[in-house]
Design a protein around this motif. Sequence first.
Motif, mmCIF file in Angstrom:
data_model
loop_
_atom_site.group_PDB
_atom_site.id
_atom_site.type_symbol
_atom_site.label_atom_id
_atom_site.label_comp_id
_atom_site.label_asym_id
_atom_site.label_seq_id
_atom_site.Cartn_x
_atom_site.Cartn_y
_atom_site.Cartn_z
ATOM 1 N N ARG A 1 0.835 -1.214 0.000
ATOM 2 C CA ARG A 1 0.000 0.000 0.000
ATOM 3 C C ARG A 1 0.858 1.247 0.000
ATOM 4 N N ILE A 2 1.876 1.255 0.838
ATOM 5 C CA ILE A 2 2.765 2.417 0.916
ATOM 6 C C ILE A 2 3.501 2.596 -0.406
ATOM 7 N N ARG A 3 3.978 1.490 -0.956
ATOM 8 C CA ARG A 3 4.675 1.556 -2.249
ATOM 9 C C ARG A 3 3.730 2.069 -3.332
ATOM 10 N N GLY A 4 2.506 1.600 -3.316
ATOM 11 C CA GLY A 4 1.532 2.084 -4.286
ATOM 12 C C GLY A 4 1.245 3.562 -4.132
ATOM 13 N N ASP A 5 1.219 4.045 -2.867
ATOM 14 C CA ASP A 5 0.955 5.461 -2.608
ATOM 15 C C ASP A 5 2.039 6.345 -3.213
ATOM 16 N N TYR A 6 3.300 5.979 -2.986
ATOM 17 C CA TYR A 6 4.332 6.867 -3.525
ATOM 18 C C TYR A 6 4.605 6.612 -5.000
ATOM 19 N N PHE A 7 4.302 5.399 -5.491
ATOM 20 C CA PHE A 7 4.436 5.148 -6.927
ATOM 21 C C PHE A 7 3.444 5.994 -7.725
ATOM 22 N N ALA A 8 2.319 6.327 -7.110
ATOM 23 C CA ALA A 8 1.350 7.192 -7.785
ATOM 24 C C ALA A 8 1.930 8.575 -8.031
ATOM 25 N N HIS A 9 2.946 8.949 -7.271
ATOM 26 C CA HIS A 9 3.617 10.232 -7.469
ATOM 27 C C HIS A 9 4.840 10.097 -8.367
ATOM 28 N N LEU A 10 5.208 8.852 -8.659
ATOM 29 C CA LEU A 10 6.272 8.610 -9.628
ATOM 30 C C LEU A 10 5.728 8.804 -11.039
ATOM 31 N N MET A 11 4.524 8.305 -11.263
ATOM 32 C CA MET A 11 3.835 8.476 -12.542
ATOM 33 C C MET A 11 2.409 8.939 -12.254
ATOM 34 N N PRO A 12 2.243 10.216 -11.945
ATOM 35 C CA PRO A 12 0.923 10.709 -11.522
ATOM 36 C C PRO A 12 -0.107 10.633 -12.630
ATOM 37 N N ASP A 13 -1.357 10.444 -12.206
ATOM 38 C CA ASP A 13 -2.471 10.368 -13.141
ATOM 39 C C ASP A 13 -3.067 11.754 -13.325
ATOM 40 N N ALA A 14 -3.582 12.017 -14.495
ATOM 41 C CA ALA A 14 -4.296 13.264 -14.778
ATOM 42 C C ALA A 14 -5.714 12.891 -15.189
ATOM 43 N N SER A 15 -6.694 13.362 -14.455
ATOM 44 C CA SER A 15 -8.074 12.992 -14.729
ATOM 45 C C SER A 15 -8.671 13.889 -15.805
ATOM 46 N N GLU A 16 -9.773 13.415 -16.381
ATOM 47 C CA GLU A 16 -10.475 14.218 -17.376
ATOM 48 C C GLU A 16 -10.950 15.541 -16.774
ATOM 49 N N GLU A 17 -11.380 15.492 -15.518
ATOM 50 C CA GLU A 17 -11.864 16.713 -14.869
ATOM 51 C C GLU A 17 -10.741 17.732 -14.702
ATOM 52 N N GLU A 18 -9.548 17.258 -14.354
ATOM 53 C CA GLU A 18 -8.412 18.179 -14.216
ATOM 54 C C GLU A 18 -8.060 18.825 -15.553
ATOM 55 N N VAL A 19 -8.109 18.043 -16.628
ATOM 56 C CA VAL A 19 -7.811 18.595 -17.950
ATOM 57 C C VAL A 19 -8.908 19.564 -18.375
ATOM 58 N N ARG A 20 -10.157 19.241 -18.062
ATOM 59 C CA ARG A 20 -11.265 20.140 -18.387
ATOM 60 C C ARG A 20 -11.099 21.483 -17.695
ATOM 61 N N GLN A 21 -10.754 21.448 -16.415
ATOM 62 C CA GLN A 21 -10.553 22.690 -15.665
ATOM 63 C C GLN A 21 -9.391 23.489 -16.228
ATOM 64 N N LEU A 22 -8.339 22.789 -16.626
ATOM 65 C CA LEU A 22 -7.183 23.476 -17.194
ATOM 66 C C LEU A 22 -7.545 24.130 -18.527
ATOM 67 N N LEU A 23 -8.344 23.456 -19.327
ATOM 68 C CA LEU A 23 -8.801 24.045 -20.582
ATOM 69 C C LEU A 23 -9.638 25.294 -20.320
ATOM 70 N N ALA A 24 -10.478 25.243 -19.293
ATOM 71 C CA ALA A 24 -11.311 26.398 -18.955
ATOM 72 C C ALA A 24 -10.463 27.589 -18.523
ATOM 73 N N GLU A 25 -9.332 27.305 -17.862
ATOM 74 C CA GLU A 25 -8.468 28.382 -17.359
ATOM 75 C C GLU A 25 -7.459 28.847 -18.400
ATOM 76 N N ARG A 26 -6.818 27.891 -19.090
ATOM 77 C CA ARG A 26 -5.720 28.222 -19.999
ATOM 78 C C ARG A 26 -6.114 28.197 -21.478
ATOM 79 N N ARG A 27 -7.199 27.504 -21.824
ATOM 80 C CA ARG A 27 -7.730 27.410 -23.180
ATOM 81 C C ARG A 27 -6.898 26.542 -24.119
ATOM 82 N N PHE A 28 -5.579 26.566 -23.991
ATOM 83 C CA PHE A 28 -4.708 25.849 -24.927
ATOM 84 C C PHE A 28 -3.860 24.840 -24.147
ATOM 85 N N VAL A 29 -4.123 23.558 -24.374
ATOM 86 C CA VAL A 29 -3.514 22.484 -23.575
ATOM 87 C C VAL A 29 -3.004 21.388 -24.494
ATOM 88 N N ILE A 30 -1.890 20.752 -24.103
ATOM 89 C CA ILE A 30 -1.365 19.593 -24.825
ATOM 90 C C ILE A 30 -1.216 18.426 -23.854
#
Length: 492
Positions: free
Chosen positions: A210-239
């Motif tokens: 569990r601990i290894r999984g917790d910090y591995f999530a920060h080794l290769m972090p996930d980006a959710s659709e909601e986070e990308v949507r919010q970024l598009l709303a704020e920055r408009r231009f995203v890659i």
Amino acid sequence: MKPLLDIIHNELTDDWSEKNQQAFQSLFGANGGRYPDKAKKSVALRAPGFNKGSTGVPFSAYIHPSNPDSGAYGGMSFVLFPVEDAPCLVALVVGTQGLSPDEEVLSRPGHGRKVAAICRWLNRSVGQGQMVAWAKQEPVRTDLDVPDGIRRMFPAYRSVFDRYGKVIYGFYAPTTERQETERALKAFLDLFFSERGQYPLKAAEAEAERIRGDYFAHLMPDASEEEVRQLLAERRFVILQGPPGTGKTRMALRLKDAAYGGSGLTVQFHANTTYEQFVGGLAPLESDGAIGLQFAPRKGFLMEAAEAAQATFANGGKPYLLHIDEINRADLAKVLGEAIYLLEAQAETPRRVSLPYDFGAPFGRELSLPENLHILGTMNSADRSIAIVDVAVRRRFAFVKLWPQYRVVESQSGPLMKKAFIDLLSIFVEYASDDALALVPGHSYFLEADDRRAAQKLRTNLAPLLEEYLAQGYVAGFEEAIRSYLQWVESL
């Protein structure tokens, strides 16, 4: 862990050496220990006594057993540094005698990568907006000191940094929460012992994972659709950028359908995409007459999207998405031309550029981008043939990395695919340079519940990609590990 926690959180006393001996012994054995008795042979304790009035820097270090009983030591070590008026600093340190006998561990990219991931995890989960941990980019760089900015954040440990700042390559400064300190201790110690080939006892395996999984999530972090949507709303231009098979195009299409209600346009770039195709230019007209070939201005994808967004804006102001797939397959600076000036999400005044021809309503000879037009590009980090290198272009887009995610494989695949994913990911994490890490195949290569079909997919989908990496020299630093993995795939 209680004896260690007591040492870290209690006041420094003259029986420092004795307490550390007891805490060290408590780590081993099935009767309450975390590691097997045999793990004790892989490490030695160095906890010299001291007087309270001494001007030296006291410490307790777990070191390689080949080091002498006293004097300077070398290699990787786990160290506690006691100070007045604060808990002990928990640190990973290169001995002042040098990298030997742990030069192989310390120089492996994966070691520093995992230390950094542990520190990012602690800063997020414990610090919650404040730094409580720090990691050096390269553990072997003993010529680099702890930066001044980090020193100022942790004034209680100034004496430690003054004496050992160049050899500390990761640390955690405990808060008053003993439970958080225990999690940090377990993460650092589990990593330390695993590099010696020793792992937690059966009773602690689940927690360690569990601990290894917790910090591995920060080794290769996930980006959710909601986070990308919010970024598009704020920055408009995203890659969205990442290795093949991480779901970049899938996320972009889902966003267009869900967040934008299908209001958008998808185009795909390639090496021959031109300014005329994307922005606009002259194009031949179809004619039945005998005048010959005629040309007239034709709107490109960007102008078409701007026009559609403008119409959408007039009917309620809903956002419109221009999705550019494989955006790095074209020379974006040339494809955009002067239109790059329009890609400024927070311009103080509306931006316009003059066009070489009259394109008719609604633009004529002047192009502007409506505020509700958002651009989302997808970029394959494994494609080294053409890449976005223009600094002016990079400044105008927000970049989001999509990494392979084990949770996706775990929820949709069978035992064979799970093993194949973990084994290959471990090779890249341990041995790949930062550039090569961006090539690790994504989770979509490992989505199959049936083991028989999984073996076929590994041979026909994954193996050719890895063989191409080998042929292009992308994994030259760890090609033998990749070849061994391919032999295993072929044997399935």
